[in-house]
Design a protein around this motif. Structure first.
Motif, short mmCIF file in Angstrom:
data_model
loop_
_atom_site.label_atom_id
_atom_site.label_comp_id
_atom_site.label_asym_id
_atom_site.label_seq_id
_atom_site.Cartn_x
_atom_site.Cartn_y
_atom_site.Cartn_z
N SER A 124 0.91 -1.01 0.10
CA SER A 124 -0.23 0.09 0.02
C SER A 124 0.67 1.47 -0.35
CB SER A 124 -0.98 0.15 1.10
OG SER A 124 -1.54 -1.15 0.95
N GLU A 125 2.28 1.30 0.68
CA GLU A 125 3.08 2.38 0.77
C GLU A 125 3.22 2.51 -0.50
OE1 GLU A 125 3.33 4.37 3.33
OE2 GLU A 125 2.46 2.84 5.07
N LEU A 126 3.81 1.86 -1.13
CA LEU A 126 4.72 1.93 -2.45
C LEU A 126 3.67 1.70 -3.30
CD1 LEU A 126 6.21 -1.47 -3.08
CD2 LEU A 126 7.56 0.34 -2.32
N ASP A 127 2.13 1.39 -3.59
CA ASP A 127 1.16 2.35 -4.71
C ASP A 127 1.18 3.34 -4.43
OD1 ASP A 127 1.01 -0.29 -5.20
OD2 ASP A 127 -0.98 -0.89 -4.54
N ALA A 128 0.96 4.42 -3.20
CA ALA A 128 1.02 5.31 -2.91
C ALA A 128 2.40 6.36 -3.54
CB ALA A 128 0.42 5.86 -0.91
N ARG A 129 3.05 6.21 -2.81
CA ARG A 129 4.73 6.44 -3.17
C ARG A 129 4.83 6.80 -4.76
NH1 ARG A 129 7.65 10.68 -3.58
NH2 ARG A 129 9.37 10.71 -3.92
N ALA A 130 4.66 5.20 -5.00
CA ALA A 130 4.14 5.44 -6.81
C ALA A 130 3.22 6.23 -7.45
CB ALA A 130 4.64 3.79 -7.48
N HIS A 131 2.09 6.42 -7.53
CA HIS A 131 1.34 7.06 -7.59
C HIS A 131 2.41 8.48 -7.59
CE1 HIS A 131 -2.61 9.32 -8.76
NE2 HIS A 131 -2.19 10.07 -7.63
N GLU A 132 2.34 9.11 -6.19
CA GLU A 132 3.10 10.36 -6.67
C GLU A 132 3.94 10.35 -7.62
OE1 GLU A 132 4.71 10.18 -2.39
OE2 GLU A 132 2.37 10.44 -1.30
N LEU A 133 5.62 9.54 -7.71
CA LEU A 133 5.93 9.53 -8.44
C LEU A 133 5.51 10.21 -10.35
CD1 LEU A 133 8.41 7.29 -7.29
CD2 LEU A 133 8.43 9.72 -7.54
N MET A 134 4.68 8.85 -10.27
CA MET A 134 3.76 9.60 -11.41
C MET A 134 2.72 10.42 -11.72
SD MET A 134 5.16 7.06 -13.48
CE MET A 134 3.23 6.55 -15.10
N GLU A 135 2.93 11.71 -10.60
CA GLU A 135 2.08 12.81 -11.57
C GLU A 135 3.00 13.81 -12.33
OE1 GLU A 135 -0.99 13.95 -10.01
OE2 GLU A 135 -0.43 12.92 -8.57
N ARG A 167 5.94 4.76 -14.94
CA ARG A 167 5.10 3.45 -14.00
C ARG A 167 6.01 2.09 -13.86
NH1 ARG A 167 0.85 1.93 -16.46
NH2 ARG A 167 -0.50 3.57 -16.69
N GLU A 168 6.32 1.34 -14.24
CA GLU A 168 8.30 0.79 -13.49
C GLU A 168 9.34 1.07 -12.80
OE1 GLU A 168 7.75 -3.39 -13.39
OE2 GLU A 168 5.01 -2.94 -14.63
N ALA A 169 9.37 2.50 -13.31
CA ALA A 169 10.16 2.96 -12.78
C ALA A 169 9.95 3.32 -11.46
CB ALA A 169 11.23 3.79 -14.30
N ALA A 170 8.65 4.41 -11.80
CA ALA A 170 8.19 4.44 -10.28
C ALA A 170 8.09 3.88 -9.18
CB ALA A 170 6.69 5.34 -10.74
N ARG A 171 7.46 2.36 -9.22
CA ARG A 171 7.54 1.28 -8.44
C ARG A 171 8.49 1.04 -8.67
NH1 ARG A 171 3.28 -0.02 -6.70
NH2 ARG A 171 4.36 -2.41 -5.67
N GLU A 172 10.08 0.56 -9.19
CA GLU A 172 11.32 0.49 -8.56
C GLU A 172 11.96 1.74 -7.75
OE1 GLU A 172 13.77 -0.20 -11.81
OE2 GLU A 172 12.59 -1.94 -12.12
N GLN A 173 11.52 3.02 -7.81
CA GLN A 173 12.31 4.16 -6.70
C GLN A 173 11.68 3.92 -5.94
OE1 GLN A 173 14.44 6.09 -7.71
NE2 GLN A 173 14.14 6.96 -6.30
N ALA A 174 9.41 3.89 -5.59
CA ALA A 174 9.57 3.26 -4.96
C ALA A 174 9.78 2.37 -3.41
CB ALA A 174 8.07 3.05 -4.78
#
Length: 356
Positions: free
Chosen positions: A65-76, A96-103
């Motif tokens: 859940s934390e990762l999804d929220a952080r990835a969402h922020e990075l994808m704005e 999107r994949e890069a955002a998940r990895e960064q999160a």
């Protein structure tokens, strides 16, 4: 309106509320995930492994859940570019994949949990394998012990010495050993100390009264006949190796006559043969017992058994198959049969001694 529709389609589902751009405080610490929560209510019947897996799954779901929220922020910002047609669908997927990895990189708690759980799983598997190996070894030891006892029970049921016979045999053996001239026959011949290196070559199967007594006490003999045959072997060995007229030869001859006279009534009562302790006729039971005992021999001892038959009764050998040699027990003559039987009994006695 078009922008609103595109946004609704292109944005990934948000598992939690949007948070401000990444900051050190936005990344949960290890205390943010309570791994001990609910352990007091875990039923005792559940295994520790089940409890751990449940808690890890719960903790991981919080991390996801934390990762999804952080990835969402990075994808704005990438989403704004996507809506403005500055990037295509493939690029948005890559980002999107890069955002998940960064999160995930910004979330040390999840990586620490995964590493710890992987180590726990590996250690558990190794412990289970070690326990399985120990269990298999214990089962093998137990099976061997059961097999030995079952064999002993079968031997006892097939004709072991009875209480009366055993007592009478012990009494006869004590009488023989009390004779003054019996001293040289109480222990094995120490041919090295006596300086007679050819003794093992002449005497193929050494025997002495001390060994006979030990084997009698250990339940080695299943009949009076077997005991009498080993006692008789003591005298025959001495008379074979020593010249006629020597004191040891004369002592062996006198003791043989005494032992034959003592064993004669016991052999007659048990149907074991003549007065000299020898068998006069082979029975089906004797042949079956020899076949059963021969199957317990090692490969090395079996070669020795084949050698005896080849030397004394070659017609009982079937060597048509080059990979193995078969012995036809029914074809063995009486003398060879008894010789093979004594050899097999001696081999089994050695095996039993080594196993202790």
């Amino acid at each position: 309106k078009g922008a609103s529709t595109s946004s609704a389609v292109a944005r990934p589902p948000v598992a939690g509320p949007a948070r401000p751009p990444a900051a050190a405080s936005s990344i949960p610490s290890s205390s943010a995930i309570d791994l001990t929560e609910g352990t007091r209510e875990t039923p005792r019947k559940r295994s520790r492994a089940d409890d751990v897996e449940t808690r890890v799954a719960k903790a991981r779901s919080l991390c996801v859940s934390e990762l999804d929220a952080r990835a969402h922020e990075l994808m704005e910002e990438p989403f704004r570019d996507f809506l403005a047609k500055k990037i295509d669908g493939a690029e948005i997927e890559r980002r999107r994949e890069a955002a998940r990895e960064q999160a995930a990189k910004e979330h040390p708690t999840l990586s620490a949990l995964d590493k710890a759980f992987a180590a726990y799983t590996a250690a558990t598997a190794a412990a289970e394998q070690a326990a399985a190996a120990k269990r298999e070894a214990a089962e093998a030891t137990l099976e061997a012990a059961l097999h030995a006892l079952e064999k002993k029970g079968e031997a006892g049921a097939s004709g072991s010495l009875s209480g009366d016979e055993l007592g009478q045999c012990k009494a006869v053996l004590r009488e023989i050993k009390k004779k003054d001239i019996a001293d040289p026959f109480l222990t094995p011949v120490d041919w090295k100390a006596l300086g007679i290196p050819d003794y093992p070559t002449v005497v193929k199967r050494p025997m002495d009264l001390g060994t006979v007594s030990s084997q009698l006490e250990g339940g080695h003999y299943s009949s009076v006949r077997q005991l009498a045959a080993d006692v008789d072997l003591v005298w025959k060995n001495a008379m074979t190796y020593n010249i006629d007229g020597s004191w040891i030869y004369q002592s062996a001859s006198k003791l043989k006559a005494f032992a034959d006279a003592k064993f004669s009534p016991l052999l007659s009562a048990s149907g074991g043969g003549g007065a000299d302790g020898e068998v006069t006729e082979l029975t089906f039971e004797m042949k079956a017992q020899l076949n059963q005992n021969a199957n317990l021999l090692s490969s090395k001892d079996l070669y020795g058994m084949v050698g005896i038959v080849e030397e004394s009764c070659k017609k009982a050998l079937d060597a048509t198959n080059p990979s193995e040699v078969e012995i036809d027990i029914d074809t063995l003559d009486l003398a060879t049969f008894l010789k093979v039987e004594r050899y097999v009994q001696d081999c089994l006695a050695r095996q039993k001694k080594k196993s202790k």
